[in-house]
Design an enzyme around this catalytic site. Structure first.
Site, PDB file in Angstrom:
ATOM      1  N   ASN A  39      -0.456  23.896  53.160  1.00  0.00           N
ATOM      2  CA  ASN A  39       0.116  24.806  54.145  1.00  0.00           C
ATOM      3  C   ASN A  39       1.469  24.346  54.656  1.00  0.00           C
ATOM      4  OD1 ASN A  39      -0.219  27.229  55.713  1.00  0.00           O
ATOM      5  ND2 ASN A  39      -0.294  25.872  57.484  1.00  0.00           N
ATOM      6  N   ARG A  70       7.722  22.624  69.419  1.00  0.00           N
ATOM      7  CA  ARG A  70       6.911  23.770  68.975  1.00  0.00           C
ATOM      8  C   ARG A  70       5.814  24.046  69.989  1.00  0.00           C
ATOM      9  NH1 ARG A  70       2.797  23.329  63.692  1.00  0.00           N
ATOM     10  NH2 ARG A  70       1.122  24.423  64.727  1.00  0.00           N
ATOM     11  N   THR A 120       4.581  21.346  60.806  1.00  0.00           N
ATOM     12  CA  THR A 120       5.650  22.313  60.966  1.00  0.00           C
ATOM     13  C   THR A 120       6.094  22.306  62.429  1.00  0.00           C
ATOM     14  OG1 THR A 120       4.556  23.629  59.287  1.00  0.00           O
ATOM     15  CG2 THR A 120       6.228  24.747  60.644  1.00  0.00           C
ATOM     16  N   GLU A 166      -1.117  12.109  63.081  1.00  0.00           N
ATOM     17  CA  GLU A 166      -0.033  11.705  63.973  1.00  0.00           C
ATOM     18  C   GLU A 166      -0.471  10.559  64.868  1.00  0.00           C
ATOM     19  OE1 GLU A 166      -0.936  14.843  63.510  1.00  0.00           O
ATOM     20  OE2 GLU A 166       0.835  16.055  63.058  1.00  0.00           O
TER      21      GLU A 166
END
Lengths: 333, 1217
Positions: free
Chosen positions: B1018, B114, B31, B64
């Site tokens: 999630n 973020r 996210t 990642e």
């Protein structure tokens, strides 16, 4: 020995027809049915509930939980290019038709006049040679009369008949007060064939968990006796071809069915249990049986033991019941 | 070139370009960047081509770090490659980023910027992630809006290939990534023109190829490394001009022209703000407003942050500037200033130090740096003015903050919140909804309708809840003839819709209503009865603001139309009726078109339903006749009870009430430490129906308590006298345990905390013998009041783990069955998980068994969110103050995090034991010996050790000795601690697998529980390696083509790891047994727990049945592997379930994740299911052999076989239908 027959105006090379079951899920299996000598195939059923509910359910679960939490605004990829169950069914018909020459009979299963019936036309457009309408529900409402139930079914047949030009057979349940009359009414509404009978899966009661549970059992030859009685009664009395569709497991079952008046005898349980190759075995056995018993053709036998042709017509009526009961008492004594 | 305008968000805008300019895309969910990867995967599954006419190849990686590695490899092999990420994900990419830039490789990473987790995790937007990557040698281009997210994406790709410098294309997480805006879409032809043919070909030709072999990735020594590092300088010097060229080319092709640094404002500005990202438009809006008042102010937008082109920066700045405020959306504690500030100061200082052509030095303006907008904190025009005002003072504050009230270090600027700059013709609408009611989806449609069918500009931004069940959403929509630059929430709306009537009692929904605004209420009351049901405060607001009020009973209409709780279409229609943005008829026809296009692919019945909803809404909106006075008997519930702890009342309550923004810095702990067990104070009352207990039928089996995902149902056995003061009608019955017949069994339900999931009713086996529909638990309408019975229940003494008289004769329950375990107090309660969550019952169970001595390492994911997302958290403590000590480190390192805890506790214990031995003389032999030789294998014995430790501590307090003080500090380590490592499948199977494997291999005494939902729940259901063959998930839109990884078997391979696979819905006692055995096993343990999830697309109230089916089909065999049995000469592998008794199809085809493929790729679905069935069969045979293997013991004798189910035939195909 020729075992060809006619059903719904269609020319069939054999009276053995796989009835609606998961066996016809796969086009390769339909090809195998033809290869093994099936006279026609009734495709698995497209249910009224599938047409109406599937899209709602899919829609529900695609939306469920979405747009609630910033990290997970949805839980599934966007399903563009979705093919609904009805659309898949139509495509399945088309694919089957390109692969086999035997008649492909589609099956629509429902009980109420409604939007789902538009699929009758689309089934015809998809290339089906005939349509089997499986009219089935359990009228649990105490305020609904038998006449209302029958009228609802007849309305469905009329609506479908108005929509399409291919022949329509109607598969009915054995539970009618006046089965013969109802069968006649179905013919008046346009049914070209009557399929006897729909075989219900009866729910079971789990006495430990106090739960109602579904139970699936394969049929037995014994179960053919009820439809055979009604084949015998209806044969020659209504302007429709008749099909036997419960309890056909052996060549003897086929012979009984045809003698009672069936143009075709349909099988599912036997093929599910023993495979599609069973059709070929039974075709061979049928030819041998006819040969052995001196028949010229299958047609010669059709309806030979129907009520209008038997020596004692009461054998199919209440008198038979009395005889059976007294006979049983006699045995016990 | 006429451009197509459409409405999309920043993620889609960036992905649009990234996809079309790439050949290989490596993805991993995080996210707020996940949607970019999801779109890429979806487009690829639909065979959408890039601008060279080929379909990009998408690969999901395990982390990642892996994605960056794959990108590096693909680039080195000559493909045009990209990826998408944010936050921690970017940090994991940094090592490869150095390599990629070091090798001068054109590539773009698209970043929805973020916050980085520090004192807490945050999923929201700021620049701390990209700032952490600023030393990697990558270019950094910032987009400040959705349009720019598309445009800068293309400029990045173009300039990167031309310059050979890789680029981060950055836009603000959520504010830009998730904002819906009407933008001009760049046509493919323009993208093709912008991708330079020569550099593209050169990029491909540089790809590693054995036809022209070269070596890269050498190791260099002191003789040459430095020089080669400096060899790239010309590239970096040229790069800004390459960016300018790309910007100019885009301008020529689209009419939208950009510059690396772009100044707007007064041409002779004296005060200038410098910033980048989404705050730019807000600053521009404020500056434009101030300019009209004659103020000489301006904004400098930094688009190209790296390479930082000092000349270009200085050239963009008006020469009149006297003072500059540099705003950074990040914090570098302990630095001389944040990164942008430092670069600006450096640039200005360099200019000041160098004489100009006329040999005059340019005066250095005053420069101050400040922080704003961390973690998507609001940044408004009022804050911009506040900063500009500060610049105008004689001695402006340095290292300031704006947007918070810092009463600790006093760095925050005061803000006049009444200052607004919104365009008068912009229409503003705010909608309060529930996640489940479809409000956000409807509003997204509304924006598209207005944005794509009118000349109006449109913007939508959505604020979500921190809860997953009963989540509240607030939609902020703007429409207007002028471009909308307001990148902040609406403060005054012309239209307010409250889609949930009960919100009126719990939130100040009308605070955002402008005078004379229209209010639309979804009211369950008749129009003429609605007024009296409004709380008095709401009535007062309506009167004071002269609101026009309209009501519609949307739920009643939705029920009639069988739409359930989805009131989206109804409320959307009502909005168009009442807002005059479009003529109603026209708007309705667009809504109808939208229904046909959106729902058409889901089937005609859904279209019919929604069209009917439009008609029914049109007939049922009524204007409320507003009386002239306030009268109401409603009261507004306080956020927390009056008897809550002081911190909860002062801080937590404010956060619950939505006033967290107003809390000052001093209100908060400075190290991220928060009190545990605070969910109990937040009574949300979100269930429409709640379970009701019928004691006459109850068999006290405890299954309802066991499965309740929110610890709402509790049971206890207490002496009869304890109920003497019970409220009237309090329910109890004689306890059905041997030895406790004289006590009373009582079961209570906290209805205010219940989510209404119905799992308890589903699992309840006790039925009325005369009426089997009545169970011992039945759903009943929620009265919505805090129950005196519940409060009384909580006041009862918790069940004592040792029951009976005293001493050795005490009767102790073994706690290996649900019936016994139900009596243990859970120390995990009321989590914010989804209704019916399949994970939380396992965690609750852990706390019932070991809660007072457990330490939890929790991987990032659902469990860390419902476990640790503020304002309130579920991990709790008992009356003695003991409870799980919980912490979340990262997603990728959780096993290691937990191992560290174990090592630390073990080391402290060892040191404490050494000290006790050293101090034996001072402590006394008896105490020392009993402390060192204590058996702590059960609760009673642990209590005894705690008492000894208390005694030790008392004695140590009196001893003035350094050793005593040391022992005091580590004395509690003498008590046994249970270390639990908790996480989901994304962690255990993918990103954290390397660490998990290592920790299991370490042999240390840690317990791992994997809450296996078979997707990244999630982040919205992306496939993990736990996802099953043929299941549709995000990143596996075409069905997962490979089978689920068998984590259990991999761990069993070690031979010394305890491994169990469990499913609570299939066998609850096996779960308890496995967990108890894992805890007792003195070594690493792994429990893999089947956890149904809404990402499975199932009716969550039937989730237990799904678990049963999973086991009965053989998909999820239950087993335990206990290495200790090997030493006992037994077979260590035990199968705990019967052979498969149903087809796999019967299980999986009841779940949307599998059914979806039947609808999209039926042939593939059929192939997958056949293959999966074969695998299930084969695995079962393998497991049977493992369980039945005649074991040779050490002495050579055959060992006892395990407990296989009957080996036998697998089920036939489903007959007939």
């Amino acid at each position: 020995m020729k075992i060809n027959t006619q059903y719904l105006g269609l020319e069939l090379s054999s009276p053995l027809v796989p009835s609606a079951s998961p066996l016809s899920d796969n086009v390769d299996d339909i090809v195998a049915m033809e290869d093994h000598g099936a006279g026609a195939v009734v495709l698995y059923s497209l249910f009224e509930e599938q047409i109406e509910e599937e899209s709602r359910t899919l829609s529900h679960y695609l939306d469920h939980g979405s747009e609630s939490y910033a990290e997970s605004l949805s839980y599934f990829p966007d399903p563009a290019g979705i093919q609904s169950i009805p659309e898949r069914y139509l495509e399945h018909i088309g694919r089957a038709k390109t692969r086999v020459d035997i008649p492909v009979i589609a099956s629509l299963n429902g009980s109420t006049p409604g939007g789902w019936l538009q699929y009758a036309r689309r089934i015809e457009e998809a290339g089906a040679d005939a349509l089997e309408l499986n009219l089935y529900d359990i009228p649990t409402n105490t305020g609904i009369t038998a006449a209302q139930v029958e009228e609802r079914y007849l309305a469905v047949v009329r609506l479908v008949r108005e929509e399409i030009n291919i022949p329509v057979a109607v598969k009915i349940s054995p539970f009618f007060t006046a089965t013969a009359h109802f069968a006649q009414e179905l013919c008046r509404c346009g049914a070209s064939g009557i399929v006897l009978f729909n075989r219900f899966y009866q729910p079971d009661i789990d006495i430990e968990r106090l739960d109602v549970v579904p139970r699936v059992h394969l049929s037995t030859s014994e179960e053919a006796r009820l439809p055979i009685r009604w084949l015998a009664i209806l044969y020659g009395r209504i302007p429709a071809d008749l099909a036997l569709t419960t309890g056909v497991h052996t060549v003897e079952d086929v012979v009984r069915g045809v003698m009672a008046g069936a143009s075709v005898t349909m099988m599912a349980s036997e093929l599910l249990a023993r495979g599609i190759g069973r059709i070929e075995e039974m075709n061979d056995a049928l030819r041998a049986w006819l040969d052995e018993h001196g028949y010229d053709s299958l047609a010669q036998m059709c309806g030979s033991m129907s009520q209008i042709h038997v020596y004692d017509p009461s054998a199919f009526e209440r008198a038979n019941y009395m005889k059976t009961v007294s006979g049983w008492r006699g045995q016990r004594a | 070139m006429s451009a197509r305008t459409t409405v999309m968000d920043g993620n889609e805008a960036a992905a649009h370009v990234a996809y079309r300019t790439s050949e290989v895309i490596a993805i991993y969910p995080i996210t707020p960047a996940s949607p970019m990867g999801e779109l890429a995967d979806l487009w690829s599954s639909r065979n959408l081509k890039n601008v060279w006419g080929t379909t990009p190849r998408i690969v999901e990686m395990q982390a990642e770090g892996g994605a960056a590695g794959a990108v590096h490899g693909a680039l080195q092999a000559g493909s045009l490659t990209t990826t998408f990420t944010a936050s921690q994900g970017l940090l994991l990419m940094i090592p490869n980023m150095y390599k990629i830039s070091g090798e001068l490789t054109g590539a773009v990473f698209h970043i929805a910027a973020r916050s980085i987790a520090s004192q807490a995790l945050s999923i929201f937007g700021d620049h701390s992630d990209v700032m952490a990557a600023r030393a990697t040698g990558w270019g950094m281009l910032f987009a400040s809006s959705v349009q720019e997210a598309m445009d800068m994406a293309l400029i990045s790709h173009s300039a990167s290939l031309a310059s050979r410098i890789p680029f981060l294309h950055v836009f603000d997480g959520f504010r830009t990534s998730h904002e819906l805006k009407k933008i001009e879409v760049i046509p493919d032809s323009v993208i093709r023109d912008m991708m330079p043919e020569g550099p593209v070909r050169a990029h491909r030709e540089r790809g590693m190829n054995p036809e022209r072999p070269v070596i890269r990735g050498t190791a260099q020594n002191p003789d040459v490394f430095f020089q080669t590092r400096e060899s790239v300088n010309p590239r970096y010097e040229a790069c800004p001009h390459t960016v300018i060229s790309a910007m100019e080319q885009l301008g020529a092709l689209t009419g939208r022209t950009y510059r690396p640094f772009e100044y707007t404002g007064h041409p002779e500005a004296e005060r200038v703000i410098v910033l980048m990202g989404s705050g730019v438009d807000t600053a521009r809006e404020a500056v434009a407003h101030l300019q009209t008042g004659g103020e000489r102010v301006g904004v400098l937008n930094v688009r190209l942050f790296r390479p930082f082109a000092i000349d270009l920066f200085l050239g963009a700045l008006p020469s009149s500037v006297r003072s500059i405020a540099v705003l950074d959306r990040t914090k570098e504690p302990g630095s001389a200033g944040e990164p942008l500030y430092q670069d600006v100061v450096t640039a200005l200082a360099e200019r000041a130090m160098q004489p100009s052509a006329s040999n005059e030095r340019v005066a250095m303006p005053t420069v101050i740096g400040g922080r704003y907008g961390l973690s998507s904190k609001e940044f408004t025009p009022a804050m911009v003015r506040s900063v500009l005002n500060e610049l105008g003072t004689d001695n402006p504050r340095r290292s300031f903050t704006v947007g918070i009230n810092d009463d600790v270090s006093h760095r925050s600027l005061p803000v006049d919140t009444s200052f607004t700059t919104e365009h008068p013709e912009t229409r503003r609408a705010v909608f309060w909804g529930l996640g489940s009611d479809g409000t956000v989806g409807a509003n997204k449609n509304t924006i598209k309708i207005i944005g794509e069918h009118t000349d109006f500009h449109a913007q939508g931004y959505f604020v979500y809840d921190s809860k997953k069940a009963g989540a509240r959403t607030i939609s902020h929509l703007r429409f207007g003839p002028e471009p909308i630059r307001s990148a902040y929430l609406i403060k005054e709306a012309d239209f307010v819709a409250v889609h949930q009537f009960n919100f009126l009692e719990s939130v100040d929904t009308l605070a955002l209503a402008a005078p004379g605004a229209t209010l639309l209420l979804n009211s369950p009351h008749a129009p003429d009865a609605t007024w009296q049901h409004l709380p008095p405060q709401v009535q007062r607001q309506i009167l004071d603001h002269q609101l026009r009020v309209f009501v519609i009973d949307a739920y009643a209409l939705a029920r009639e139309l069988r739409l359930g709780v989805r009131i989206n279409t109804i409320m959307q229609t009502a909005f168009f009726m009442l807002s005059d943005i479009l003529p109603t008829d026209e708007a309705i026809s667009y809504v109808q078109d939208f229904i046909r296009s959106t729902y058409g692919k889901r089937g005609e019945p859904v279209v019919r339903q929604n069209l009917a909803a439009v008609d029914s809404a049109l007939d049922n909106v009524h204007e409320l006749v507003v009386p002239g006075e306030v009268y109401s008997d409603r009261t507004v519930r306080p956020p927390v009870p009056a008897d809550a702890p002081e911190f909860v009342r002062r801080v937590t309550a404010e956060m619950i009430a939505g006033r967290g923004d107003d809390l000052p810095v001093s209100a908060f702990p400075d190290d991220g430490t928060w009190p545990s067990g605070t969910t109990r104070f937040e009574k949300r009352n979100i269930a429409l129906e709640v379970p009701e207990w019928e004691p006459d039928l109850c068999i006290q089996c405890g299954k309802c308590v066991m499965v309740c995902p929110h610890s709402v149902i509790r049971a206890n056995v207490v002496p009869e006298e304890a109920l003497a003061n019970a409220p009237d009608g309090y329910k109890s019955l004689p306890a059905s345990w041997r030895g406790m017949e004289d006590s009373r069994y009582t079961l209570e339900i906290s209805t205010m905390d219940c989510t209404g999931c119905q799992l308890c009713v589903g699992v309840c086996p006790a039925r009325d013998k005369s009426n089997s529909s009545r169970k011992a638990l039945n759903m009943a309408p929620n009265a919505g009041k805090s129950s005196a019975d519940w409060e009384f229940f909580r006041s009862l003494e918790p069940f004592k783990r040792t029951v009976g008289a005293t001493g050795d004769g005490a009767m102790r329950l073994p706690f290996v069955k649900a019936k016994d375990v139900q009596l243990l107090e859970p120390l995990f309660e009321f989590p914010s998980a989804c209704a019916g969550c399949g994970e939380t019952p396992y965690l609750k169970l852990l706390t019932q068994l070991f809660g007072d001595h457990m330490v939890v390492a929790n991987a990032t994911g659902c469990s860390s969110i419902y476990g640790g997302n503020l304002p309130t958290t579920p991990w709790a403590h008992n009356r003695a103050g003991r409870g799980p000590a919980w912490n979340n480190s990262l997603f990728e390192d959780n096993a290691e995090f937990g191992l560290g805890m174990r090592l630390s506790l073990d080391k402290q214990e060892e040191y404490a034991r050494e000290l006790v031995e050293h101090m034996r003389g001072m402590l006394g032999d008896d105490l020392a010996t009993s402390l060192l030789e204590s058996d702590q294998t059960n609760d009673a014995l642990r209590e005894e050790q705690r008492a000894r430790i208390d005694e030790l501590r008392e004695r140590l307090e009196t001893i003035d000795d350094p050793m005593a003080r040391d022992l005091l500090a580590v004395s509690r380590a003498l008590a046994r601690h249970s270390v639990w490592i908790v996480g989901g499948d994304g962690w255990a199977y993918d990103i954290g697998f390397g660490g998990l494997d290592h920790v299991l291999a370490s042999g240390r005494n840690v317990n791992v529980i994997v809450l296996d939902t078979e997707v990244y729940s999630n982040t919205g259901g992306q496939a993990s390696k736990a996802t099953a063959l043929g299941a549709v998930a995000k990143f596996a839109a075409g069905g997962k083509p490979t089978p689920k990884k068998d984590l259990g078997m991999m761990a069993i391979g070690y031979g010394y790891v305890y491994v169990a696979q469990v499913a609570m819905g299939a066998n609850d006692n096996q779960v308890i047994k496995a967990i108890q055995e894992a805890e007792a096993f003195n070594g690493p343990s792994l429990i893999i727990a089947y956890s149904p999830c809404i990402a499975h697309g199932i009716d969550m109230s039937k989730a237990l049945d799904q678990q049963k089916s999973a086991v009965e089909s053989g998909y999820w065999p239950l087993y335990r592997y206990d290495p200790r049995l090997e030493n006992e000469g037994k077979v260590p592998f035990q199968l705990d379930c019967k052979p498969p008794s149903i087809d796999l199809k019967q299980y999986i085809h009841t779940e949307n994740r599998y059914r979806m493929l039947l609808s999209t790729r039926p042939d593939a679905a059929a192939t997958f299911v056949d293959e999966a069935q074969k695998q299930v069969n084969a695995r079962w045979h393998r497991l049977e052999k493992m369980a039945a293997r005649p074991e040779r013991t050490i002495t050579g004798k055959p060992g006892k076989p395990g407990k296989p189910g009957k080996p036998g035939k697998l089920p036939p195909s489903t007959p007939n239908r």
